[in-house]
Design a protein around this motif. Structure first.
Motif, PDB file in Angstrom:
ATOM      1  N   THR A   1      -2.509  -1.597   6.844  1.00 41.79           N
ATOM      2  CA  THR A   1      -3.306  -1.416   5.642  1.00 41.79           C
ATOM      3  C   THR A   1      -4.363  -2.512   5.607  1.00 41.79           C
ATOM      4  N   ALA A   2      -5.563  -2.134   5.198  1.00 48.51           N
ATOM      5  CA  ALA A   2      -6.610  -3.144   5.051  1.00 48.51           C
ATOM      6  C   ALA A   2      -6.534  -3.806   3.675  1.00 48.51           C
ATOM      7  N   TRP A   3      -5.682  -3.241   2.801  1.00 49.38           N
ATOM      8  CA  TRP A   3      -5.671  -3.705   1.405  1.00 49.38           C
ATOM      9  C   TRP A   3      -4.832  -4.960   1.254  1.00 49.38           C
ATOM     10  N   ARG A   4      -5.442  -5.966   0.688  1.00 51.31           N
ATOM     11  CA  ARG A   4      -4.712  -7.213   0.407  1.00 51.31           C
ATOM     12  C   ARG A   4      -4.264  -7.233  -1.044  1.00 51.31           C
TER      13      ARG A   4
ATOM     14  N   PHE B   1       8.866  10.281   9.413  1.00 52.86           N
ATOM     15  CA  PHE B   1       8.973  10.194   7.955  1.00 52.86           C
ATOM     16  C   PHE B   1       9.613  11.457   7.386  1.00 52.86           C
TER      17      PHE B   1
ATOM     18  N   SER C   1       0.846  -1.200   0.000  1.00 56.59           N
ATOM     19  CA  SER C   1       0.000   0.000   0.000  1.00 56.59           C
ATOM     20  C   SER C   1       0.875   1.241   0.000  1.00 56.59           C
TER      21      SER C   1
ATOM     22  N   SER D   1      -9.223  -6.369   4.219  1.00 53.04           N
ATOM     23  CA  SER D   1      -9.146  -7.092   5.491  1.00 53.04           C
ATOM     24  C   SER D   1      -9.998  -6.392   6.538  1.00 53.04           C
TER      25      SER D   1
ATOM     26  N   PRO E   1       7.124   5.500   3.716  1.00 55.97           N
ATOM     27  CA  PRO E   1       5.707   5.334   4.051  1.00 55.97           C
ATOM     28  C   PRO E   1       4.956   4.384   3.118  1.00 55.97           C
ATOM     29  N   ILE E   2       5.383   3.140   3.126  1.00 53.60           N
ATOM     30  CA  ILE E   2       4.721   2.097   2.348  1.00 53.60           C
ATOM     31  C   ILE E   2       4.406   0.986   3.347  1.00 53.60           C
ATOM     32  N   VAL E   3       3.234   0.396   3.247  1.00 54.56           N
ATOM     33  CA  VAL E   3       2.951  -0.780   4.078  1.00 54.56           C
ATOM     34  C   VAL E   3       3.093  -2.022   3.195  1.00 54.56           C
ATOM     35  N   PHE E   4       4.075  -2.841   3.533  1.00 53.67           N
ATOM     36  CA  PHE E   4       4.359  -4.028   2.731  1.00 53.67           C
ATOM     37  C   PHE E   4       3.525  -5.240   3.164  1.00 53.67           C
ATOM     38  N   GLU E   5       3.038  -5.201   4.408  1.00 56.22           N
ATOM     39  CA  GLU E   5       2.300  -6.356   4.949  1.00 56.22           C
ATOM     40  C   GLU E   5       0.824  -6.205   4.580  1.00 56.22           C
ATOM     41  N   ALA E   6       0.472  -6.770   3.423  1.00 53.44           N
ATOM     42  CA  ALA E   6      -0.879  -6.565   2.891  1.00 53.44           C
ATOM     43  C   ALA E   6      -1.936  -7.052   3.876  1.00 53.44           C
ATOM     44  N   GLY E   7      -2.942  -6.231   4.071  1.00 57.08           N
ATOM     45  CA  GLY E   7      -4.096  -6.628   4.874  1.00 57.08           C
ATOM     46  C   GLY E   7      -3.817  -6.797   6.354  1.00 57.08           C
ATOM     47  N   ASN E   8      -2.782  -6.128   6.852  1.00 56.03           N
ATOM     48  CA  ASN E   8      -2.418  -6.354   8.256  1.00 56.03           C
ATOM     49  C   ASN E   8      -3.319  -5.629   9.262  1.00 56.03           C
TER      50      ASN E   8
END
Lengths: 393, 90, 173, 304
Positions: free
Chosen positions: D61-64, A222, A209, D16, B10-17
């Protein structure tokens, strides 16, 4: 010097387009605005003739141009855009996002004055409005530098320790439309100078994301990290330019002319050449010239070194900061001197607004008056408008 | 080769966490499935905003109480009225 | 300095001359009069040629050579901006008298040449041809090569004919 | 492949749980259904709005699925960039094409994002733009948007909005989009099949989904689906599609329920239902009727 025989006559804009073509760019998006337009005209010719395998997306605004570039950059593509003036102002919001999302976009800015009143001619007001947006900001003096710096900009932007957008600035018209000899590299040489480094990207198999929102618990870190990375980009300039195949065209943070002059004149962009000409052909040995190529991150350490023997400093700004203590370049120089514990008389010169390019006579007069003002030492900082009302005010 | 740089970015690599976050404390009423009425039709699941409804290995619809916010849509929409909203114990 | 009207190829003329100078091993710089381009309006372009690197980007106020595409454009401001000992190359079917005796005038009947060769849109190329032989600043051969590459073989004769037919007009003043 | 039963969608979750959407959020139901139906590989682009804020509180993130947000007004431009860049990367063997799904609210679609959408649709990028329409700026605290209907109270229309809702579908149809449709989450099968259909069509396609919002429409969180259903059955939100300019009403409501049934459940319309505002209510009804009649005419012009 470059070999003249291998040079081609190019305007600054053509030099940008040629460099971008050789960089094997994947994606270009832009919107027409004078005096940048020729860059994208050339690039769209290259794309439609197949000389470069890229997608050119002619969007409906500059805001969308940079937005499309961010989207493209996040797919891992090599991305270029260019703009001027109002277009850059319209991009302002998105510039912060491009750097915050760590998109290694390269942008050429054919610097132009901001409205009102409307004016299409050269000055640095546009980019100075975005100077805190976290981009690497490079200023070129002539079409040759434009060409060399665009290529090196890609290498710096895409460096795995950097991943930041880079803007290469060229004075509107005086550099963007001036045809001069440009020595170019072989396509293959440019390609091998610009390897493709993996970086985080949008893909279904590794779903990440991008552009998340950060609460007060994270945002500050950041931003400080981004500042650190921008400073790191400054440190890496030497590494990426040392690898540049043409040693004459290496990106330096600043270059010095007339090393022994007691009074240093600091200038960026095309007018630097006129000052150089004045010093060279009019026997002005009292003056040295510091041509600043890297404005952000500001090369404070190198500047202090360059000023170590100076007895006075003249700072030429092609922009104003209404209401501020000093215009942008002068305020950076003053802060650098202060930080270095150096006290030098400083003359802040604002020149060339709205394309009033200084004549040789004006430059000579400025230097003449500068010496007088700095010697007077009434106060540490004095101010001058060069060319205002046709003379030196 | 990993594409993740060693940088604070600022990237979230753990999808759906977000599934690691529990939002049960948003709830004042909890949905309870009455097994004898439930046909596992999944209507409650398709209308759940979270989703906090899933099928277990036996194919029975279950409520994920860590993530149910207690909106009551499932109870409202269940064609067999097999879900009742029950006040949480305080 | 090249002076013509929008649409006559004034900017291109400057660029060709700069390119020819580069081929001749000289440093050159060419730039148009900056601003909105409008067909028909008087327009200038400038060229600097030197045997050492050109740094200055100052606007040009005085010229060694002025190439004026039409006699109607030759006004007093132009006359005054040519340096003493300088040259004016003028596109004209007549031979005007200049108010200054310290500059050399060359006249080329460019319109007649263009009519004869049926190349009405090649005024700029004729003016460059005349410039070459009037000033000897740059070799005609380089100009011809560039013109042929950019505009086709059929324009070579425009350049050549103009170079042959340009005449020096003795000034009596 | 057509979706015919819920098991066709089960196990394809793109979102998610654990996100921060309000209880009973209609937008998340709509988005879940879009993603359950969507054919991989795809990338989701969101403008700023409720969806973006509730789904990605760093470091969560809720995105899978791959997802990106850049700013409020530019989602369609960002999507254009992604779509075009992947085309060239695939050509060069440096990547592969993905389907692009933009999911934005009504503010980011009807108002601030319209220019970028217009540009992307005019250029013909291959993407699906989904608008979840909760009829106001909910993220900033319920301010009116161009999607807010007549008479609705928001924090910037304390006496009810005076203007009609913007006809976004016609705008996209006018751009020559090959497929523009409306949908409601209560009609999950219709919604899912429209997503599939839109994705199978090359070019820019648009899906307009009604997304009731308990917070901003002022109703009990359990009623989200019921209200969506009422919106359709009162003809307030007609379900139709426009394929290559040809209109088709997918749910022909021959005997509509009274509009008041829909309005009464939502306190945002309490002002509209006051006796002294009868004229405004009449204008609301006229809007519903005129639009429906216009749709009937358009559909009749293109018999199946």
């Amino acid at each position: 010097m470059y070999s003249l025989t291998s040079s081609r006559l190019m305007t600054g804009n053509e030099a940008v387009a040629y460099a971008v073509k050789q960089a094997d760019v994947d994606f270009i998006s832009a919107y027409p605005i004078t005096p940048q337009t020729i860059i994208v005209e050339r690039l769209s010719e290259y794309v439609s003739s197949g000389e470069v395998d890229a997608e050119f997306v002619p969007v409906e605004s500059e805001h969308s141009a940079l937005s499309a570039c961010i989207g493209a950059s996040l797919t891992g593509a090599r991305v270029f855009t260019s703009t001027s003036s109002q277009g850059l102002a319209l991009m302002h919001e998105v510039m912060y996002i491009a750097s915050g999302l760590r998109c290694p976009i390269v942008m050429a800015v054919a610097n132009r004055a901001l409205s009102a009143p409307l004016n299409i001619h050269g000055d640095h007001s546009d980019i100075m409005g975005s100077r805190d947006s976290g981009w690497v900001l490079i200023f070129a003096e002539n079409p040759q530098e434009v060409y060399d710096y665009i290529i090196q900009a890609f290498r710096l932007a895409e460096h795995p320790e950097v991943l930041l957008p880079v803007a290469v600035n060229l004075d509107g018209f005086t550099v963007s439309h001036s045809s001069e000899p440009v020595a170019v590299l072989e396509d293959a040489v440019v390609r091998s100078y610009l390897p493709r480094n993996p970086r985080p990207r949008l893909e279904y198999e590794e779903p990440s994301s991008f552009g998340v929102f950060a609460l007060p618990s994270h945002y500050f870190e950041f931003k400080v990290e981004q500042e650190r990375v921008l400073r790191r980009a400054g440190e890496l300039v030497e590494e990426i330019s040392r690898a540049y195949p043409n040693s004459h065209g290496r990106l330096v943070k600043l270059s010095k002319f007339n090393e022994d002059g007691r009074i240093a004149v600091i200038c960026m962009g095309g007018t630097t050449g006129t000052v150089r000409h004045a010093l060279k052909h009019h026997g002005l040995e009292d003056f040295s010239l510091i041509s600043l190529k890297l404005f952000s991150p500001f090369p404070g350490k190198e500047l202090l070194e360059a000023l170590s023997e100076a007895e006075g400093v003249v700072v030429m700004d092609r922009a104003t900061s209404p209401g501020a203590a000093l215009p942008p370049l002068a305020s950076n120089v003053a802060a650098t001197l202060y930080e270095g514990g150096v006290s030098l008389p400083l003359l802040s010169v604002v020149y060339g607004l709205g394309g009033r390019e200084p004549t040789l006579k004006m430059v000579l007069e400025m230097l003449d008056k500068a010496e007088e003002r700095l010697r007077a030492r009434g106060r540490a900082v004095s101010r001058m408008y060069l060319g205002y009302g046709g003379g030196v005010a | 080769m990993s594409r993740r740089p060693e940088l604070l970015i600022p990237i979230v690599f753990e999808a759906g966490n977000t599934s690691l976050r529990k939002v049960a404390n948003w709830r004042s009423n909890r949905p309870v499935i009455e097994r004898r009425l439930c046909t596992n039709c999944l209507i409650c699941w398709i209308y759940c905003p979270e989703p906090a409804i899933y099928m277990d290995n036996a194919g029975n619809v279950q409520i994920d109480y860590d993530h149910c916010k207690g909106c009551g849509i499932c109870a409202e929409e269940c064609p067999r009225k097999a879900i009742k909203m029950v006040m949480e114990n305080v | 300095m090249f002076l013509g009207r929008g649409g006559q190829g004034v900017v291109t003329a400057g660029r060709i001359v700069a390119e020819a100078a580069l081929r001749a091993g000289l440093f050159s710089q060419s730039f148009p009069e900056f601003g909105p381009e409008r067909s028909g309006a008087p327009v200038r372009s400038y060229v600097r040629i030197s045997d050492e690197p050109i740094y200055t980007r100052a606007p040009m106020e005085n010229f060694d050579v002025a190439v004026v595409f039409e006699e109607r454009l030759l006004d007093s401001a132009i006359m005054e901006s040519v340096r003493s000992g300088g040259i004016i190359v003028l596109g004209s079917e007549s031979t005007p008298e200049l108010p200054r005796g310290d500059i050399k005038l060359f006249v080329i009947g460019a319109r007649r040449i263009l009519e004869e060769l049926r190349k009405p849109r090649s005024l700029n190329l004729a003016m460059i041809g005349a410039l070459c032989s009037a000033t000897k600043l740059i070799p005609l051969q380089h100009v011809e090569d560039i013109v042929v590459r950019r505009f086709g073989e059929e324009n070579r004769e425009v350049v050549r004919r103009a170079a042959q037919l340009v005449v020096s007009v003795e000034q009596t003043a | 492949m057509q979706v015919s039963k819920l098991l066709d969608l089960y196990g394809r979750e793109g979102l998610s749980p654990g996100h921060s959407a309000c209880q009973g959020c209609g937008a998340t139901i709509a988005v879940r259904q879009v993603l359950l139906a969507a054919e991989p590989p795809y990338i989701v682009v969101s403008p700023t709005g409720c969806l973006e804020v509730i789904s990605t509180p760093y470091p969560y993130t809720a995105w899978r699925v791959p997802w990106v947000h850049v700013a409020f007004e530019n989602a369609a431009a960002v999507a254009s960039g992604i779509e075009a860049a992947l085309r060239v990367l695939e050509r060069k063997g440096l990547g592969r094409r993905h389907k692009i799904i933009v999911i934005g609210g009504d503010g980011g679609t009807f108002d601030i994002g319209l220019q970028a959408i217009s540009g992307a649709f005019e250029r013909g990028h291959d993407l699906l733009y989904v608008c979840y329409d909760n009829e106001a700026y909910m993220n900033t605290g319920i301010q009116r948007s161009a999607a807010t209907p007549i008479g609705s109270v928001t924090t910037t229309t304390p006496a009810g909005k005076r203007e009609r809702k913007k006809d976004i579908v016609s705008i996209l149809v006018s751009h020559g989009s090959p497929y523009v449709a409306t949908a409601s989450p209560h009609l999950w099968k219709d919604l899912a099949n429209k997503v599939r259909k839109a994705q199978s069509i090359e070019g820019p396609t648009f899906l307009h989904i009604v997304a009731p919002c308990p917070r901003g429409w002022y109703y009990d969180s359990s009623l989200t689906i019921k209200i969506a259903k009422l919106a359709v059955e009162t003809r307030v939100f007609p379900i139709y599609e426009v394929e290559n300019g040809k209109y088709r009403i997918n749910y022909l409501i021959s005997r509509p329920r009274p509009v008041e049934e829909y309005l009464r459940l939502q306190s945002r319309f309490a002002y509209l239902l006051r006796p002294e505002n009868a004229a405004l209510l009449e204008e609301f009804k006229r809007w519903v009727e005129e639009r429906w009649n216009q749709l009937l005419k358009l559909a009749a012009a293109f018999p199946p």
